[in-house]
Each structure stands twice: as C-alpha cells, then as structure tokens.
Write a protein that holds these residues in place. Structure first.
Motif, PDB file in Angstrom:
ATOM      1  N   LEU A 122      -3.076   9.250   2.142  1.00  0.00           N
ATOM      2  CA  LEU A 122      -3.439   8.995   1.074  1.00  0.00           C
ATOM      3  C   LEU A 122      -2.890   7.435   1.432  1.00  0.00           C
ATOM      4  O   LEU A 122      -1.879   7.417   1.704  1.00  0.00           O
ATOM      5  N   LYS A 123      -3.925   6.113   1.605  1.00  0.00           N
ATOM      6  CA  LYS A 123      -3.696   4.534   1.922  1.00  0.00           C
ATOM      7  C   LYS A 123      -4.051   4.571   0.276  1.00  0.00           C
ATOM      8  O   LYS A 123      -4.518   4.234  -0.267  1.00  0.00           O
ATOM      9  N   MET A 124      -3.069   4.126  -1.357  1.00  0.00           N
ATOM     10  CA  MET A 124      -3.173   3.518  -1.935  1.00  0.00           C
ATOM     11  C   MET A 124      -3.003   2.138  -2.458  1.00  0.00           C
ATOM     12  O   MET A 124      -2.161   1.795  -2.928  1.00  0.00           O
ATOM     13  N   PRO A 125      -3.797   1.151  -2.402  1.00  0.00           N
ATOM     14  CA  PRO A 125      -2.918  -0.638  -2.593  1.00  0.00           C
ATOM     15  C   PRO A 125      -2.541  -0.131  -4.045  1.00  0.00           C
ATOM     16  O   PRO A 125      -3.256   0.444  -5.147  1.00  0.00           O
ATOM     17  N   THR A 161       0.685  -1.208  -0.383  1.00  0.00           N
ATOM     18  CA  THR A 161      -0.122   0.214  -0.142  1.00  0.00           C
ATOM     19  C   THR A 161       1.035   1.147   0.141  1.00  0.00           C
ATOM     20  O   THR A 161       1.851   1.422   0.769  1.00  0.00           O
ATOM     21  N   ALA A 162       0.393   2.118  -1.242  1.00  0.00           N
ATOM     22  CA  ALA A 162       1.516   3.292  -1.212  1.00  0.00           C
ATOM     23  C   ALA A 162       0.531   3.989   0.052  1.00  0.00           C
ATOM     24  O   ALA A 162      -0.060   4.309   0.475  1.00  0.00           O
ATOM     25  N   PRO A 194     -11.081   4.214  -7.697  1.00  0.00           N
ATOM     26  CA  PRO A 194     -11.325   4.605  -6.721  1.00  0.00           C
ATOM     27  C   PRO A 194     -10.620   3.841  -5.674  1.00  0.00           C
ATOM     28  O   PRO A 194     -10.205   2.961  -5.405  1.00  0.00           O
ATOM     29  N   LEU A 195     -10.485   4.916  -3.882  1.00  0.00           N
ATOM     30  CA  LEU A 195      -9.846   4.592  -2.553  1.00  0.00           C
ATOM     31  C   LEU A 195     -10.715   4.171  -2.312  1.00  0.00           C
ATOM     32  O   LEU A 195     -12.006   3.909  -2.123  1.00  0.00           O
TER      33      LEU A 195
END
Length: 149
Positions: free
Chosen positions: A111-114, A52-53, A84-85
């Motif tokens: 921000l948590k971006m898989p 996860t970034a 979509p987050l």
C-alpha cells in the motif's frame, strides 16, 4: 536456579513483545498474516505530512480471484470517509504473488498512501480491505494513526 527463572521470564517477555501487532482487526473480513508499516513500531503510527506512507500486507487468499481493488476508509472521530488511492488495481501493487490468485496462495500487497502537506494534524484510523471481483474481502485491517510534521 534463580538465574534460570530470570532467563525464563525474560524469554516470555520477549515473545509477548514480538507478538504485539501494529494493526487492529476489522469487524468483517479476514485478517492478514502480517502488516508492516514502514517506520512504525507501535500504535498509533505517525504519518508525516508531505510523504507517502507505505504498508506491506501479507495475506492468504481466501477465494480464487482475478482482480483486487483496495478499499480505504479513513475514520476521524465518528465520521468515516472513503480515501481513493492513486492506484486502484491492487494486482499492480503485489510484491509477492500475481493475479489471478488462487485460494490458499500467499501474497504481499504494498500500500502506498500519499499524506499531503495540506492535511491537518489529527488522529485517525485507516481501514484497508482488499476486495475481489465478487466484492468479498481477501484481507482487512485497521491502523490507528496520527498526521504529524
């Protein structure tokens, strides 16, 4: 005197290096005060598949707002697509400040971006805009990145 000149040049280079940012400006929308991508020291940022970034975004609120929604767009070449987050309420992801936010207030969004294992290894640009209830951007930035193993 020569030593003083070397010290001055070294100081100027250090300051110039510290002023480089790890994000690009959006065409429209206010710039954040800082963007810190975990594990990224220079552009493009490497996004490791299966992780996860995480991105900490400091911004100054440009208008009073009760809500914030993260709008993420991924650009791959000339093709742009919404991303979509999992968490669509950005107020829940504020690590500094809380909604409602007032104009001039300073806040930090995490921000948590898989980055799924199934994603192909490609170069792309990620754009994030934090949008208020009037559909106005409170902060916007772009990050060139590469999906890697």
């Amino acid at each position: 005197m020569a030593i003083l000149s070397y010290v001055f040049v070294f100081a100027v280079l250090c300051v110039a290096n510290s002023m480089q940012s790890n994000y690009e400006r959006c065409a429209n929308g206010p710039n954040p005060t800082s963007v810190k991508v975990l594990g990224c020291e220079s552009l493009p940022c490497n996004l490791k598949r299966g992780t996860t970034a995480q991105v900490a975004v400091d911004f100054n609120v440009v208008a009073n707002t009760k809500t914030l929604v993260p709008e993420v767009t991924v650009q791959l070449g000339s093709i742009s697509s919404p991303y979509p987050l999992p968490e669509q309420n950005a107020c829940k992801s504020l690590i500094s400040g809380q909604c409602p936010l007032e104009k001039g207030e300073r806040a930090t969004y995490l921000l948590k971006m898989p980055v799924e294992k199934a994603y192909p290894k490609v170069s792309l640009t990620i754009q994030l805009s934090l949008v208020d209830e009037r559909k106005n951007s409170q902060a916007c930035f772009r990050i060139p990145a590469k999906v890697v193993d």
